[in-house]
Motif scaffolding. Sequence first.
Motif, PDB file in Angstrom:
ATOM      1  N   ILE A  89       0.960  -1.263  -0.062  1.00  0.00           N
ATOM      2  CA  ILE A  89       0.072  -0.050   0.016  1.00  0.00           C
ATOM      3  C   ILE A  89       0.791   1.225   0.017  1.00  0.00           C
ATOM      4  N   ALA A  90       2.108   1.064   0.676  1.00  0.00           N
ATOM      5  CA  ALA A  90       3.041   2.235   0.663  1.00  0.00           C
ATOM      6  C   ALA A  90       3.394   2.425  -0.690  1.00  0.00           C
ATOM      7  N   LEU A  91       3.801   1.387  -1.342  1.00  0.00           N
ATOM      8  CA  LEU A  91       4.029   1.656  -2.775  1.00  0.00           C
ATOM      9  C   LEU A  91       3.120   2.451  -3.700  1.00  0.00           C
ATOM     10  N   MET A  92       1.983   1.897  -3.343  1.00  0.00           N
ATOM     11  CA  MET A  92       0.869   2.453  -4.268  1.00  0.00           C
ATOM     12  C   MET A  92       0.757   4.021  -4.007  1.00  0.00           C
ATOM     13  N   ARG A  93       0.978   4.364  -2.697  1.00  0.00           N
ATOM     14  CA  ARG A  93       0.746   5.668  -2.321  1.00  0.00           C
ATOM     15  C   ARG A  93       1.953   6.387  -2.961  1.00  0.00           C
ATOM     16  N   ARG A  94       2.934   5.837  -3.092  1.00  0.00           N
ATOM     17  CA  ARG A  94       4.276   6.504  -3.464  1.00  0.00           C
ATOM     18  C   ARG A  94       3.795   6.796  -5.109  1.00  0.00           C
ATOM     19  N   PHE A  95       3.323   5.869  -5.805  1.00  0.00           N
ATOM     20  CA  PHE A  95       2.950   6.332  -7.134  1.00  0.00           C
ATOM     21  C   PHE A  95       1.936   7.170  -7.230  1.00  0.00           C
ATOM     22  N   THR A  96       0.896   7.013  -6.384  1.00  0.00           N
ATOM     23  CA  THR A  96      -0.164   7.959  -6.507  1.00  0.00           C
ATOM     24  C   THR A  96       0.385   9.774  -6.257  1.00  0.00           C
ATOM     25  N   LEU A  97       1.134   9.660  -5.263  1.00  0.00           N
ATOM     26  CA  LEU A  97       1.674  11.099  -4.779  1.00  0.00           C
ATOM     27  C   LEU A  97       2.689  11.377  -6.066  1.00  0.00           C
ATOM     28  N   ASN A  98       3.412  10.518  -6.437  1.00  0.00           N
ATOM     29  CA  ASN A  98       4.458  10.955  -7.402  1.00  0.00           C
ATOM     30  C   ASN A  98       3.934  10.953  -8.755  1.00  0.00           C
ATOM     31  N   THR A  99       3.024  10.631  -9.137  1.00  0.00           N
ATOM     32  CA  THR A  99       2.321  10.695 -10.490  1.00  0.00           C
ATOM     33  C   THR A  99       1.106  11.557 -10.496  1.00  0.00           C
ATOM     34  N   LEU A 100       1.573  12.791 -10.994  1.00  0.00           N
ATOM     35  CA  LEU A 100       0.478  13.983 -11.074  1.00  0.00           C
ATOM     36  C   LEU A 100      -0.755  13.527 -11.306  1.00  0.00           C
ATOM     37  N   SER A 101      -0.997  12.762 -12.600  1.00  0.00           N
ATOM     38  CA  SER A 101      -2.439  12.584 -13.285  1.00  0.00           C
ATOM     39  C   SER A 101      -3.201  11.344 -12.492  1.00  0.00           C
ATOM     40  N   VAL A 102      -2.462  10.785 -11.680  1.00  0.00           N
ATOM     41  CA  VAL A 102      -3.005   9.460 -10.904  1.00  0.00           C
ATOM     42  C   VAL A 102      -3.760  10.055  -9.609  1.00  0.00           C
ATOM     43  N   GLU A 103      -5.056   9.822  -9.630  1.00  0.00           N
ATOM     44  CA  GLU A 103      -5.660  10.148  -8.229  1.00  0.00           C
ATOM     45  C   GLU A 103      -5.744   9.288  -7.175  1.00  0.00           C
ATOM     46  N   GLU A 104      -5.769   7.891  -7.577  1.00  0.00           N
ATOM     47  CA  GLU A 104      -6.011   6.873  -6.652  1.00  0.00           C
ATOM     48  C   GLU A 104      -5.550   5.344  -7.534  1.00  0.00           C
ATOM     49  N   ILE A 105      -5.045   4.594  -6.799  1.00  0.00           N
ATOM     50  CA  ILE A 105      -4.566   3.240  -7.337  1.00  0.00           C
ATOM     51  C   ILE A 105      -5.191   2.049  -6.427  1.00  0.00           C
ATOM     52  N   GLY A 106      -5.916   1.185  -7.311  1.00  0.00           N
ATOM     53  CA  GLY A 106      -6.519   0.005  -6.537  1.00  0.00           C
ATOM     54  C   GLY A 106      -5.981  -1.427  -7.041  1.00  0.00           C
ATOM     55  N   TYR A 107      -5.783  -2.012  -6.055  1.00  0.00           N
ATOM     56  CA  TYR A 107      -5.412  -3.617  -6.353  1.00  0.00           C
ATOM     57  C   TYR A 107      -6.514  -4.501  -6.606  1.00  0.00           C
ATOM     58  N   MET A 108      -6.665  -5.261  -7.625  1.00  0.00           N
ATOM     59  CA  MET A 108      -7.703  -5.939  -8.011  1.00  0.00           C
ATOM     60  C   MET A 108      -7.488  -7.461  -8.089  1.00  0.00           C
TER      61      MET A 108
END
Length: 527
Positions: A89-108
């Motif tokens: 989840i920390a990894l997903m947050r990093r990606f969310t915060l570092n990627t300007l266009s991405v608001e949220e990431i989900g694991y499916m």
Amino acid sequence: MTNASIRPRANRRRRIAIVSSIAAALGLIFPIATSSYYAWRSAREAQELRLELVASKVAERARIALVQANAALEGLAASDDTPCSAEHIALMRRFTLNTLSVEEIGYMDGSQVRCTTWADSYFDEPARGADFVLNGDVQAFVGMHSHIPGSAPMLGLRKNHYLVLVNAERFTDITVPAGVQLAFLRSGSPVLSHTRDMPEDMLTQVAGGKTPIDEDGHLLRKVDFDGWSAVAIGPSESRSEIGLQLELLLPVGLLSAAIALVLVVKLSRRRLSPLAELRLALRRKEFLMHYQPIVNLTNGRLHGVEALIRWQRPDGDTVRPDLFIPLAEEHGVISDITAVVFKMVAADLRDVLRAHPQLHVSINLSAQDITDPNALKTLRAQLEAAGIKPAQVWLEVTERGCVAVGVAADSTLAQARAAGYQVAIDDFGTGYCGLQYLQKLPLDTIKIDRSFVQTVATDSVTSVVLPHIIQMSHSLQLSIVAEGVETQAQADYLQQSGVQYAQGWLFSKALPLHELKQYVERDAAMK
Ligand SMILES: Nc1nc2c(ncn2[C@@H]2O[C@@H]3COP(=O)(O)O[C@H]4[C@@H](O)[C@H](n5cnc6c(=O)[nH]c(N)nc65)O[C@@H]4COP(=O)(O)O[C@H]3[C@H]2O)c(=O)[nH]1
């Protein structure tokens, strides 16, 4: 002969006036209309450019966002963290915060959202199949929402287990010129993003792939990339923009209109000028020849004829040669007239001169003809074609003409005589030509001007000149033709004074060809 002037006829004047008015109106309207049109065109082109620019901006924003989202999906796929673990989840947050266009990431997991960037909140998983597929393995879902209630519609992009939410509204969230609307879409899919105040009908048209341009005063510019379209719609041109362009272009238009007007006035004045009439007459072949008999004073028999040009206007009026010949001489048109005279004389008199070798035709030359090297060549060509001998042709040059061209006259006249023509000096006595000068000229005949002939049996001061002219011609062994003989007394006096030939109304006026032919026949019948 009627004394018509060289003014254009009423209907031609009317025609020139109408054509000039139309030309002037066009000269005025055309530059002004053209500059107005260009002002409108430039304003429109400026607007097209503006729309193109904002559409490109939207496209660029979207392209970068999609590349970033894709990079996030790739980066996440490379992770070997235990799914939904704290590290994961920390990894997903990093990606969310570092990627300007991405608001949220989900694991499916299948169609279930197992965890998201914000672990305690879940966005709704897509309830349906993908709206479209990107790059072969990225499923795209339009109109998803993040975990925040009332969030903007998102574009969901799923690859394998990961689904990223991209806020598409940001694509069109840029500053635009007044009245401009933006939209971003994929063909065949709902509009992903558009400006907030875009009218509903416009939205429907854009979504339907239509181009709502022109009919309702709108321009549309579209920038496409990888199956996406960024669309900018705006008013086709603004009044203030047109006004601005007009301020620049109208002075040029007005200046051109003024120049056009001056040209039209100049041109119509020129077309109304006597010279233009003369040139037109030459083109229309309005000239013909009359022939005045020259008689032998001893027996009254025909000796030759003088060719006198006539300008017959289409309405039947005739213009006197002493009106248009000086005009032609002044403007350099005389050589064209002389060429026409040579042609007409040769055609008219070929039969008469061939049947009566003792007769001659006298042709008037102007000063310019004497200096024109082509004049004698043209004459020879015409005579040869008609089978007329040079000996049957007299060339008349006025005394004034000889004085005007000076030495050139000597050589041309000498050439003419060498070619077999006889040379006569016309209107003699009116040109202040001294005896000395006359002696030098290669001449055969002197034609005494009418003004001296008319002094016969009068108390005029000039009446004393005539006997001197006759005496001088005799001493130079020149033959004499007296011009303008109107009375029998004049004819008698001239004959008694030793003048051999005469022409004038006493014998005949200048005749049209068919009457001359009758005259020649009557003369030939005399014994
Ligand atoms: N009052 C009166 N007039 C008489 C009488 N007999 C003849 N005339 C006129 O006197 C003029 C004689 O021609 P010009 O002296 O060569 O004078 C000619 C000549 O200088 C010039 N011209 C005529 N035809 C031509 C031509 O083909 N080429 C050139 N360059 N000039 C021409 O125009 C001048 C005038 O020609 P026209 O009007 O035809 O006038 C002619 C003729 O019609 C008479 O008894 N009484």
